[in-house]
Design a protein around this motif. Structure first.
Motif, mmCIF file in Angstrom:
data_model
loop_
_atom_site.group_PDB
_atom_site.id
_atom_site.type_symbol
_atom_site.label_atom_id
_atom_site.label_comp_id
_atom_site.label_asym_id
_atom_site.label_seq_id
_atom_site.Cartn_x
_atom_site.Cartn_y
_atom_site.Cartn_z
ATOM 1 N N LEU A 172 14.523 132.340 -13.447
ATOM 2 C CA LEU A 172 13.221 132.987 -13.418
ATOM 3 C C LEU A 172 12.353 132.426 -14.543
ATOM 4 O O LEU A 172 12.767 132.394 -15.702
ATOM 5 C CB LEU A 172 13.412 134.488 -13.595
ATOM 6 C CG LEU A 172 12.196 135.386 -13.558
ATOM 7 C CD1 LEU A 172 11.492 135.264 -12.223
ATOM 8 C CD2 LEU A 172 12.636 136.829 -13.792
ATOM 9 N N THR B 115 8.690 133.022 -16.214
ATOM 10 C CA THR B 115 7.551 133.942 -16.238
ATOM 11 C C THR B 115 6.530 133.580 -17.307
ATOM 12 O O THR B 115 5.745 134.418 -17.726
ATOM 13 C CB THR B 115 8.040 135.386 -16.474
ATOM 14 O OG1 THR B 115 8.732 135.438 -17.732
ATOM 15 C CG2 THR B 115 8.940 135.847 -15.350
ATOM 16 N N SER B 116 6.518 132.315 -17.715
ATOM 17 C CA SER B 116 5.582 131.866 -18.747
ATOM 18 C C SER B 116 4.135 132.003 -18.286
ATOM 19 O O SER B 116 3.836 131.897 -17.097
ATOM 20 C CB SER B 116 5.820 130.387 -19.065
ATOM 21 O OG SER B 116 7.155 130.146 -19.374
ATOM 22 N N LYS B 117 3.247 132.194 -19.242
ATOM 23 C CA LYS B 117 1.810 132.160 -18.949
ATOM 24 C C LYS B 117 1.311 130.725 -18.981
ATOM 25 O O LYS B 117 0.331 130.382 -18.335
ATOM 26 C CB LYS B 117 1.037 132.998 -19.962
ATOM 27 C CG LYS B 117 1.247 134.480 -19.795
ATOM 28 C CD LYS B 117 0.367 135.252 -20.743
ATOM 29 C CE LYS B 117 0.570 136.744 -20.530
ATOM 30 N NZ LYS B 117 -0.334 137.538 -21.340
ATOM 31 N N GLU C 184 2.927 126.557 -19.257
ATOM 32 C CA GLU C 184 4.145 125.738 -19.186
ATOM 33 C C GLU C 184 3.728 124.282 -19.071
ATOM 34 O O GLU C 184 2.888 123.944 -18.251
ATOM 35 C CB GLU C 184 4.958 126.156 -17.961
ATOM 36 C CG GLU C 184 6.340 125.599 -17.895
ATOM 37 C CD GLU C 184 7.292 126.273 -18.875
ATOM 38 O OE1 GLU C 184 8.059 125.536 -19.518
ATOM 39 O OE2 GLU C 184 7.272 127.497 -18.999
ATOM 40 N N SER D 147 9.112 131.003 -10.034
ATOM 41 C CA SER D 147 8.195 130.820 -11.157
ATOM 42 C C SER D 147 6.781 131.188 -10.757
ATOM 43 O O SER D 147 6.401 131.090 -9.596
ATOM 44 C CB SER D 147 8.214 129.349 -11.600
ATOM 45 O OG SER D 147 7.242 129.101 -12.594
ATOM 46 N N TYR D 148 6.011 131.573 -11.774
ATOM 47 C CA TYR D 148 4.574 131.685 -11.556
ATOM 48 C C TYR D 148 4.039 130.282 -11.281
ATOM 49 O O TYR D 148 4.505 129.299 -11.845
ATOM 50 C CB TYR D 148 3.882 132.271 -12.780
ATOM 51 C CG TYR D 148 4.090 133.759 -12.954
ATOM 52 C CD1 TYR D 148 3.928 134.632 -11.882
ATOM 53 C CD2 TYR D 148 4.418 134.294 -14.194
ATOM 54 C CE1 TYR D 148 4.105 135.993 -12.034
ATOM 55 C CE2 TYR D 148 4.591 135.653 -14.353
ATOM 56 C CZ TYR D 148 4.430 136.506 -13.281
ATOM 57 O OH TYR D 148 4.601 137.851 -13.432
ATOM 58 N N SER E 275 0.140 133.330 -10.335
ATOM 59 C CA SER E 275 0.298 133.665 -11.745
ATOM 60 C C SER E 275 -0.065 135.130 -11.996
ATOM 61 O O SER E 275 -1.119 135.594 -11.568
ATOM 62 C CB SER E 275 -0.584 132.754 -12.595
ATOM 63 O OG SER E 275 -0.357 132.983 -13.956
ATOM 64 N N SER F 191 1.379 137.751 -10.737
ATOM 65 C CA SER F 191 1.739 138.655 -9.636
ATOM 66 C C SER F 191 3.168 139.165 -9.816
ATOM 67 O O SER F 191 4.128 138.539 -9.341
ATOM 68 C CB SER F 191 1.601 137.954 -8.279
ATOM 69 O OG SER F 191 2.080 138.792 -7.248
ATOM 70 N N ILE F 192 3.291 140.279 -10.478
ATOM 71 C CA ILE F 192 4.613 140.861 -10.705
ATOM 72 C C ILE F 192 5.247 141.238 -9.370
ATOM 73 O O ILE F 192 6.437 141.023 -9.157
ATOM 74 C CB ILE F 192 4.516 142.077 -11.655
ATOM 75 C CG1 ILE F 192 4.049 141.593 -13.029
ATOM 76 C CG2 ILE F 192 5.843 142.811 -11.748
ATOM 77 C CD1 ILE F 192 3.702 142.700 -13.995
ATOM 78 N N LEU G 232 6.540 138.124 -7.675
ATOM 79 C CA LEU G 232 7.741 137.676 -8.370
ATOM 80 C C LEU G 232 8.948 138.522 -7.970
ATOM 81 O O LEU G 232 9.994 137.989 -7.602
ATOM 82 C CB LEU G 232 7.499 137.770 -9.880
ATOM 83 C CG LEU G 232 8.313 136.902 -10.799
ATOM 84 C CD1 LEU G 232 8.022 135.438 -10.562
ATOM 85 C CD2 LEU G 232 8.018 137.268 -12.248
ATOM 86 N N THR G 233 8.784 139.841 -8.007
ATOM 87 C CA THR G 233 9.912 140.714 -7.672
ATOM 88 C C THR G 233 10.307 140.570 -6.205
ATOM 89 O O THR G 233 11.498 140.590 -5.887
ATOM 90 C CB THR G 233 9.616 142.189 -8.000
ATOM 91 O OG1 THR G 233 8.428 142.604 -7.330
ATOM 92 C CG2 THR G 233 9.464 142.409 -9.487
#
Length: 115
Positions: A10, A12-14, A16, A34-35, A56, A58-59, A62-63
């Protein structure tokens, strides 16, 4: 060993750059969620082939992708199979070939030192 035992990696960086952790994961057969950041993950991850890129921040996205991989062994196996050959895309020879192609393209457009 850790990557090979993991169901997924996973990210989850803002921000990268080139995600070495992403490449290491894929080279060990572990899909990545990944975002979809401006640089990095989308250069390595092929969405739906060796992992998933979600918008980017979007929790929920991602889940949803995490849960789908954890609940569906066939999906996890397909994504793992999609990691095959990723190392060749980023080896030294491929790296030099991509830069050479870029330089040749720029030269053809008139970006030589004489311009």
């Amino acid at each position: 060993k850790v990557y090979r035992r993991a169901a997924l990696t996973l990210v989850t960086s803002k921000y990268e750059g080139f995600g070495l952790v992403i490449l290491e994961s894929l080279m060990n057969g572990t899909p990545v969620v990944s975002y979809d950041l401006r640089y990095g993950p989308s250069d390595i991850i092929t969405d739906g082939v060796n992992g998933f890129l979600v918008p980017s921040g979007s929790i929920r996205g991602l889940t949803d992708r995490i849960v789908s991989i954890l609940k569906d062994p066939q999906l996890r196996a397909r994504l793992s199979a999609g990691t095959q050959g990723i190392g060749a895309k980023f080896d030294a020879e491929s790296f030099v070939a991509r830069w050479s192609a870029l330089y040749n393209e720029l030269d053809a457009q008139g970006w030589s030192e004489n311009s």
